[in-house]
Design a protein around this motif. Sequence first.
Motif, PDB file in Angstrom:
ATOM      1  N   ALA A 136       0.837  -1.204   0.000  1.00  0.00           N
ATOM      2  CA  ALA A 136       0.000   0.000   0.000  1.00  0.00           C
ATOM      3  C   ALA A 136       0.870   1.251   0.000  1.00  0.00           C
ATOM      4  N   MET A 137       1.996   1.178  -0.712  1.00  0.00           N
ATOM      5  CA  MET A 137       2.905   2.316  -0.809  1.00  0.00           C
ATOM      6  C   MET A 137       2.526   3.148  -2.024  1.00  0.00           C
ATOM      7  N   VAL A 138       2.256   4.424  -1.785  1.00  0.00           N
ATOM      8  CA  VAL A 138       1.903   5.364  -2.850  1.00  0.00           C
ATOM      9  C   VAL A 138       2.912   6.501  -2.825  1.00  0.00           C
ATOM     10  N   ALA A 139       3.457   6.827  -3.986  1.00  0.00           N
ATOM     11  CA  ALA A 139       4.392   7.942  -4.105  1.00  0.00           C
ATOM     12  C   ALA A 139       3.870   8.933  -5.136  1.00  0.00           C
ATOM     13  N   GLU A 140       4.423  10.113  -5.130  1.00  0.00           N
ATOM     14  CA  GLU A 140       4.053  11.099  -6.137  1.00  0.00           C
ATOM     15  C   GLU A 140       4.321  10.522  -7.522  1.00  0.00           C
ATOM     16  N   GLY A 141       3.271  10.370  -8.316  1.00  0.00           N
ATOM     17  CA  GLY A 141       3.415   9.813  -9.657  1.00  0.00           C
ATOM     18  C   GLY A 141       3.279   8.311  -9.736  1.00  0.00           C
ATOM     19  N   TYR A 142       3.113   7.633  -8.595  1.00  0.00           N
ATOM     20  CA  TYR A 142       3.021   6.170  -8.574  1.00  0.00           C
ATOM     21  C   TYR A 142       1.870   5.742  -7.664  1.00  0.00           C
ATOM     22  N   ASP A 143       0.812   5.196  -8.257  1.00  0.00           N
ATOM     23  CA  ASP A 143      -0.309   4.693  -7.462  1.00  0.00           C
ATOM     24  C   ASP A 143       0.037   3.407  -6.742  1.00  0.00           C
ATOM     25  N   ASP A 144       0.994   2.658  -7.271  1.00  0.00           N
ATOM     26  CA  ASP A 144       1.335   1.349  -6.701  1.00  0.00           C
ATOM     27  C   ASP A 144       2.833   1.140  -6.851  1.00  0.00           C
ATOM     28  N   CYS A 145       3.573   1.543  -5.822  1.00  0.00           N
ATOM     29  CA  CYS A 145       5.034   1.451  -5.894  1.00  0.00           C
ATOM     30  C   CYS A 145       5.510   0.011  -6.011  1.00  0.00           C
ATOM     31  N   GLU A 146       4.812  -0.898  -5.350  1.00  0.00           N
ATOM     32  CA  GLU A 146       5.219  -2.301  -5.379  1.00  0.00           C
ATOM     33  C   GLU A 146       5.135  -2.865  -6.792  1.00  0.00           C
ATOM     34  N   SER A 147       4.054  -2.549  -7.502  1.00  0.00           N
ATOM     35  CA  SER A 147       3.920  -3.027  -8.878  1.00  0.00           C
ATOM     36  C   SER A 147       4.993  -2.421  -9.773  1.00  0.00           C
ATOM     37  N   ASP A 148       5.284  -1.149  -9.559  1.00  0.00           N
ATOM     38  CA  ASP A 148       6.335  -0.500 -10.341  1.00  0.00           C
ATOM     39  C   ASP A 148       7.675  -1.183 -10.117  1.00  0.00           C
ATOM     40  N   LEU A 149       8.012  -1.457  -8.858  1.00  0.00           N
ATOM     41  CA  LEU A 149       9.278  -2.109  -8.539  1.00  0.00           C
ATOM     42  C   LEU A 149       9.344  -3.505  -9.143  1.00  0.00           C
ATOM     43  N   VAL A 150       8.280  -4.285  -8.994  1.00  0.00           N
ATOM     44  CA  VAL A 150       8.285  -5.659  -9.508  1.00  0.00           C
ATOM     45  C   VAL A 150       8.374  -5.667 -11.029  1.00  0.00           C
ATOM     46  N   ALA A 151       7.659  -4.768 -11.703  1.00  0.00           N
ATOM     47  CA  ALA A 151       7.714  -4.721 -13.170  1.00  0.00           C
ATOM     48  C   ALA A 151       9.124  -4.380 -13.647  1.00  0.00           C
ATOM     49  N   ARG A 152       9.777  -3.464 -12.973  1.00  0.00           N
ATOM     50  CA  ARG A 152      11.146  -3.107 -13.354  1.00  0.00           C
ATOM     51  C   ARG A 152      12.120  -4.245 -13.043  1.00  0.00           C
TER      52      ARG A 152
END
Length: 484
Positions: free
Chosen positions: A107-123
């Motif tokens: 449930a980590m949300v950052a400026e510009g990222y609704d789902d930080c975990e998904s962003d990290l895993v995709a990268r």
Amino acid sequence: MKLFMAALLTETNTFSPIPTGHGGFHEPSYRRTGASLEAPAWGNIPLIAWRRLAAEHGIEVIESLTANAQPSGTTIRAVYEGLRDLILADLKAAGPVEMVLLNLHGAMVAEGYDDCESDLVARARAIVGPDTIIGVELDLHCHLDETLRSQANIVITYKEYPHIDMTERAEEVFSLALRAARGEIRPVMAYHRLRMINMWHTPIEPMKSIIADMQAEEKSGQILSLSFAHGFPWGDVPHVGAVVLAVADGDAAHAQVTAERWAGRIWELRETTRKRFDTPDQAIDIALVGPGLTVVAETSDNAGGGAPSDCTAMLAAMLRRGVQNAAIGVFWDPVAVAFCQEAGEGARFPLRLGGKCGVMSGDPLDLMVRVHRVLDSHVQTALSGGVRQLGPAAWVEAEGIHIIIGSERNQVFNPDAFTGLGCMLADKRMVVVKSSQHFYAAFAPIAARVRYCAAEAGILRDFAAIPYERFTEPYWPKVANPFA
């Protein structure tokens, strides 16, 4: 075989006035490498299990970052991207790996990222390619989106609230990832969204039986893993809400049917499990009747949900009602602690407490207090064998109410948050803890009754009235049937 592992955790309350920045992640839990070799803390507990299991199986371990910030408001973009990129750089440097295991919140949300975990895993997936197994352990108060489902091989959430099962879930993630890396299983995942916003307490019925039956189905071999992701109500993202997640061996249709079946069972229990909260006066009425100790959770000022933990609403009600022989804590007020340190133990002086962080904090209270004890460093026992820092802390008394104040913002987990300063609880009639549920495992055994209270200030506990802007779908309990 080679295992890469890392941890990056925070729970974002997008309504919180407290920004999540560099300092939040560089608290004592931050380790560039090697956190799994240290004593258990919130961020490294799964990594300790993964390192132990890797050693048992002769697997080489490459360990990256461990960083955990206290739940607060939206994470600063540059802070998230910097931490993410450290992990990704380590992953690239590790070379080919067979397994990537990540301890994340969900449930980590950052400026510009609704789902930080998904962003990290995709990268991470883009670096390791399609054949490396990626396993993720999440807090059950997570948001689950399609990117995470499509880019990870295995996602498992905690089953218990309070989260007493972090190690057990880490062991399951490792076991399934290892079996998948060896080609023994082919995990496929399915979601079913319940369109529900609620909080479910697993130590009591009917959720206790739900969790037991989920585990029985896993042990029967019918399904590899079942997770009930409760969701985090105060994250205003398009995919907030409860989800059942099923992991099957190669059979996507079976995973989907299983997730839908369990979601249906939970949906049918919606009124039974609906959370209702006492007002401060209702909680006080119950405590005054007794007999025995009443433990009251001041859920609206829970630091673990992103609240400031300096709201005085419950304390003000206790003072107005003339409650005696009671305790409350832990207030986050470093300034008040510093004044108590300066005054010294035994001093009696006027102290302004709380109300420092904006609307969520409510008003400050001006009290005449006696300082019983001050500590330069105070800690409390946390879940799954961890500890939580409270920093410099003070125990003061005002009008028969004992108040614990800390310098590090943290919810209450254990009675030693009080007793570690010398404030005993066995002789109290009422103890108020600034927590939603993580206190329960340690406080329930000493309580005659446990009540859940919500003040008007702090985190909004009326789930039907949360002022979402980005989440626009119908949901229960705002509407009776969101599927209509």
